[in-house]
Design an enzyme around this catalytic site. Sequence first.
Site, PDB file in Angstrom:
ATOM      1  N   HIS A 128      57.119  45.873  49.675  1.00 53.90           N
ATOM      2  CA  HIS A 128      56.398  45.194  50.757  1.00 53.90           C
ATOM      3  C   HIS A 128      57.031  43.829  51.026  1.00 53.90           C
ATOM      4  O   HIS A 128      57.264  43.461  52.185  1.00 53.90           O
ATOM      5  CB  HIS A 128      54.927  45.030  50.363  1.00 53.90           C
ATOM      6  CG  HIS A 128      54.109  44.258  51.359  1.00 53.90           C
ATOM      7  ND1 HIS A 128      53.282  44.867  52.280  1.00 53.90           N
ATOM      8  CD2 HIS A 128      53.986  42.928  51.576  1.00 53.90           C
ATOM      9  CE1 HIS A 128      52.697  43.932  53.027  1.00 53.90           C
ATOM     10  NE2 HIS A 128      53.103  42.747  52.607  1.00 53.90           N
ATOM     11  N   GLU A 129      57.324  43.104  49.957  1.00 47.93           N
ATOM     12  CA  GLU A 129      57.966  41.798  50.123  1.00 47.93           C
ATOM     13  C   GLU A 129      59.386  41.951  50.674  1.00 47.93           C
ATOM     14  O   GLU A 129      59.841  41.142  51.493  1.00 47.93           O
ATOM     15  CB  GLU A 129      57.999  41.053  48.789  1.00 47.93           C
ATOM     16  CG  GLU A 129      56.627  40.760  48.201  1.00 47.93           C
ATOM     17  CD  GLU A 129      55.726  40.003  49.160  1.00 47.93           C
ATOM     18  OE1 GLU A 129      56.235  39.159  49.924  1.00 47.93           O
ATOM     19  OE2 GLU A 129      54.513  40.275  49.171  1.00 47.93           O
ATOM     20  N   HIS A 132      59.360  42.048  54.386  1.00 43.14           N
ATOM     21  CA  HIS A 132      59.374  40.754  55.085  1.00 43.14           C
ATOM     22  C   HIS A 132      60.803  40.257  55.266  1.00 43.14           C
ATOM     23  O   HIS A 132      61.144  39.689  56.306  1.00 43.14           O
ATOM     24  CB  HIS A 132      58.557  39.721  54.298  1.00 43.14           C
ATOM     25  CG  HIS A 132      57.079  39.902  54.417  1.00 43.14           C
ATOM     26  ND1 HIS A 132      56.424  39.887  55.621  1.00 43.14           N
ATOM     27  CD2 HIS A 132      56.126  40.100  53.471  1.00 43.14           C
ATOM     28  CE1 HIS A 132      55.125  40.056  55.422  1.00 43.14           C
ATOM     29  NE2 HIS A 132      54.927  40.196  54.128  1.00 43.14           N
ATOM     30  N   GLU A 177      52.102  42.489  58.576  1.00 40.56           N
ATOM     31  CA  GLU A 177      51.745  43.172  57.322  1.00 40.56           C
ATOM     32  C   GLU A 177      51.832  44.685  57.457  1.00 40.56           C
ATOM     33  O   GLU A 177      52.194  45.383  56.498  1.00 40.56           O
ATOM     34  CB  GLU A 177      50.331  42.771  56.890  1.00 40.56           C
ATOM     35  CG  GLU A 177      50.190  41.316  56.477  1.00 40.56           C
ATOM     36  CD  GLU A 177      51.133  40.946  55.352  1.00 40.56           C
ATOM     37  OE1 GLU A 177      51.204  41.687  54.354  1.00 40.56           O
ATOM     38  OE2 GLU A 177      51.812  39.910  55.466  1.00 40.56           O
TER      39      GLU A 177
END
Length: 289
Positions: A128-129, A132, A177
């Site tokens: 998930h990071e 980004h 997100e």
Amino acid sequence: MTQTPLVGLKADQFRHPLDFQATQALKQFPGLDLMVRNLLGPLAEQFFYLNNIAASVLVGENQLPHLHQLLLDACKTLDLETPQLYVQQHPVPNAYTFAMRGKQPFIVLHTALIDMLTPEEIQAVIAHELGHLKCEHGVYLTPLNIMILAASLLPNWGAVIAQSLQEQMLEWLRCAEFSCDRAALLATQNPKVVMSVLMKLAGGSPTLAPQLNLDAFIAQARAYDDISNSELGELLKSAQTAQLSHPVPVLRAREIDKWASSQAYQSLLQPTSIRYNEKVASQGGWRNW
């Protein structure tokens, strides 16, 4: 389970439509990239680097190698250069990332989050990071924070500008997100793993996490959708989320459940569907889980 490497994966191939629309809107602000690199970026980068070196543990081949391998595997799957990974003692389950163009990006995992998750779920958080970084979300976050701070220092009408900018920023963050949850799914290639992370973030703890029922949580997400059947319910949902930096966990779980069964997701897992593309350097900013 061995994940299919997505060689040549581009951010726009998995970017959520809401993220794409919100990002296009933010691109109308001139000079954001310069503002990040030349104003706050270098100072913020040095601050976080010193904080990590002084008060965190740098993960590597000889330090928490199991976490290091989760990072390497996720980066290989998402076709992304490997950032540094730090573990920091903290009672709040969270993770965040920071990157400046041309500098070493890094991810930080809190111990409370690691204690609550399985190895697959930890990899979902890492991915998930990485999402980004892949989507270059950070380049917009830092300058928007600067603009909000500057506007809030102005008398009277400045407060109105600050509130408007904050609302726009939070809306963009919530949209971003969704894209990063998709990156987590692409890395783990198991929607239940991603949804399980969201469930544990909503109501988990090291003690409760093994007892939680994912099927019941997915059913809960459908009940959340049913609230929108009335105007009052939709109004209350909008009011609840307006000041949040993240969509509510049940909504994120529902979005992942839908995308996992879509043709768009399935086609990305086919090696011939992704053409090799040059890697894009990460830009400035930080985000959390």
